[in-house]
Design an enzyme around this catalytic site. Structure first.
Site, PDB file in Angstrom:
ATOM      1  N   LYS A   1      36.205  47.359  38.442  1.00 60.34           N
ATOM      2  CA  LYS A   1      35.912  46.870  37.224  1.00 60.34           C
ATOM      3  C   LYS A   1      35.625  47.801  36.040  1.00 60.34           C
ATOM      4  CE  LYS A   1      36.462  43.196  39.739  1.00 60.34           C
ATOM      5  NZ  LYS A   1      37.252  42.137  40.034  1.00 60.34           N
TER       6      LYS A   1
HETATM    7  C1  LIG Z   1      37.092  41.139  41.051  1.00 59.64           C
HETATM    8  C2  LIG Z   1      36.825  39.717  40.794  1.00 59.64           C
HETATM    9  C3  LIG Z   1      36.062  38.915  41.083  1.00 59.64           C
HETATM   10  C4  LIG Z   1      34.922  39.062  42.251  1.00 59.64           C
HETATM   11  O1  LIG Z   1      34.237  40.248  41.990  1.00 59.64           O
HETATM   12  P1  LIG Z   1      33.234  40.697  43.260  1.00 59.64           P
HETATM   13  O2  LIG Z   1      32.143  41.599  42.267  1.00 59.64           O
HETATM   14  O3  LIG Z   1      34.153  41.518  43.919  1.00 59.64           O
HETATM   15  O4  LIG Z   1      32.731  39.625  44.043  1.00 59.64           O
HETATM   16  C5  LIG Z   1      36.071  37.500  40.695  1.00 59.64           C
HETATM   17  N1  LIG Z   1      36.823  36.925  39.843  1.00 59.64           N
HETATM   18  C6  LIG Z   1      37.895  37.810  39.232  1.00 59.64           C
HETATM   19  C7  LIG Z   1      38.680  37.403  38.251  1.00 59.64           C
HETATM   20  C8  LIG Z   1      38.088  39.184  39.725  1.00 59.64           C
HETATM   21  O5  LIG Z   1      38.861  40.017  39.473  1.00 59.64           O
END
Ligand SMILES: *Cc1c(COP(=O)(O)O)cnc(C)c1O
Length: 393
Positions: free
Chosen positions: A196
């Site tokens: 992210k």
């Molecule tokens: C990465 C992601 C998540 C989950 O995030 P984590 O921090 O890995 O639990 C949830 N929703 C979307 C759309 C994502 O891309």
């Protein structure tokens, strides 16, 4: 560790691989993590509190509660909103598993609504026909960092008295009509997973303006105890904690926050670099037989989390998988965001979803391919990726 895995790690270290989603980690984070390790306090403590304070200030939400993933953030938001067995929650099928999995974790049923092809976000005009007297919430997913049509979604939520729990895993820094994502819906969940926009290794945050919900989320993230570890062991006040309800082990650690506080300071700088790479890709690919992301609507700020190409095997004469393999042969790794959840076995077996149900989500799901887009990439890396794509096509 297996020998093979060692070689893989060594290849990354020697910059021989362009890894999808590999984050830029700078000396300040490294020093801060070392400082945390030497400090004697590694778990949730002063650095988590500082990170939460900085995050609130950045987003402009009244509260921000750090947790160990966006999945945990979504799960706790659903719990605190009171969503439970027998309820229905509307969301996009073009999302990561955890958006819908967490709905199931609270005993509710995920109701998918198709997306718009251009924005790849939930189509607000298809939401109302899916609302029943069981519907309790909408989870808009700001796909790739492009904000959903929040005016339309908030309007529906108001008219039907539904919670809006935003999945902003991709959307830190994104804005809708001048408002930061994190200040619009009832709860907003962010992710600091490595791929992210900013990272803490793994981690998440819930932003909300409601003090009762914020407090509940905080308690739920620490087993349902009315005092966190820092207060239990480091405070002068040694009164015992109470278990208010059986919560979860979802807290963030100071080791993670140590990374986050420096990443967050550089978010605008990283955003500009992401935009630069995004624009360079757009320019380089616009005459190739692949589709680039559609232009941004006015009034939004995109956070450029994922650069997704649409690869049509009929146009390029090879399958998407082959295309991905050829990039891998050139030491570039890529991602698929996402295989639409209604095409996943569990969702088909359990809820009867099938191919044909959501044509737009399928269209994207069948063609999408995410290229590396990280501020870690140098100009040479970006050129290398562009040339590899050109060569293959
Ligand atoms: C990465 C992601 C998540 C989950 O995030 P984590 O921090 O890995 O639990 C949830 N929703 C979307 C759309 C994502 O891309």
């Amino acid at each position: 560790m297996q020998k093979e895995q060692f070689t893989f790690l060594n290849n990354i270290r020697e910059h021989k691989l362009i890894i999808f989603g590999s984050p830029l980690i700078e000396e300040e984070e490294i020093a801060e993590v070392v400082d945390t390790l030497r400090s004697g306090w590694l778990s949730a403590g002063p650095k988590v509190e500082l990170f939460e304070r900085m995050f609130r200030a950045y987003i402009g939400s009244k509260y921000a509660i750090a947790v160990n993933s966006c999945t945990a953030a979504l799960h706790l938001s659903l719990i605190v909103a009171g969503i439970r067995e027998g309820d229905e929650v509307i969301t996009s099928p073009l999302t990561f598993a955890s958006t819908a999995n967490t709905i199931i974790h609270v005993g509710a049923r995920p109701i998918f609504v198709d997306i718009e092809r251009e924005t790849m976000n939930i189509c607000p005009f298809l939401i109302e026909e899916k609302i029943t007297n069981r519907t309790k919430a909408i989870i808009p997913v700001h796909f790739a960092g492009r904000p959903c049509n929040m005016d339309a979604i908030m309007d529906i939520a108001k008219r039907y008295n539904l919670f809006v729990i935003e999945d902003a895993a991709h959307a830190i820094g994104a804005e809708y009509k001048g408002r930061k994502i994190g200040t619009i819906g009832d709860f907003t969940s962010f992710s600091f997973n490595v791929i992210k926009n900013i990272t803490t290794g793994e981690g998440g945050m819930v932003a909300t303006d409601n003090s009762d919900w914020a407090e509940m989320i905080s308690i739920y993230s620490q087993h349902g105890m009315n005092k966190g570890g820092w207060k239990r062991y480091c405070d002068k006040n040694f009164s015992q904690y109470q278990i208010l309800f059986p919560g979860y082990k979802y807290n963030m650690m100071d080791i993670q926050a140590a990374i986050g506080i420096h990443q967050l300071k550089r978010i605008e700088q990283y955003h500009m670099r992401r935009k630069e790479i995004w624009d360079t890709y757009n320019e380089a690919f616009k005459y190739l037989p692949i589709d680039i992301p559609s232009p941004e609507e006015e009034n939004i700020k995109h956070s450029y989390c994922l650069y997704t190409l649409l690869v049509d095997p009929k146009k390029i004469k090879i399958s998407r998988q082959k295309f991905q393999e050829k990039l891998y042969d050139r030491k570039i790794t890529t991602g698929i965001h996402f295989t639409s959840l209604h095409l996943q076995q569990y969702y088909q077996d359990t809820f009867g979803y099938k191919r044909g149900d959501f044509p737009n989500a399928e269209y994207i799901s069948d063609r999408t391919l995410s290229l590396p887009l990280s501020p870690k990439l140098t100009d040479e890396d970006v050129d290398y990726v562009i040339n590899a794509v050109r060569e293959i096509l």
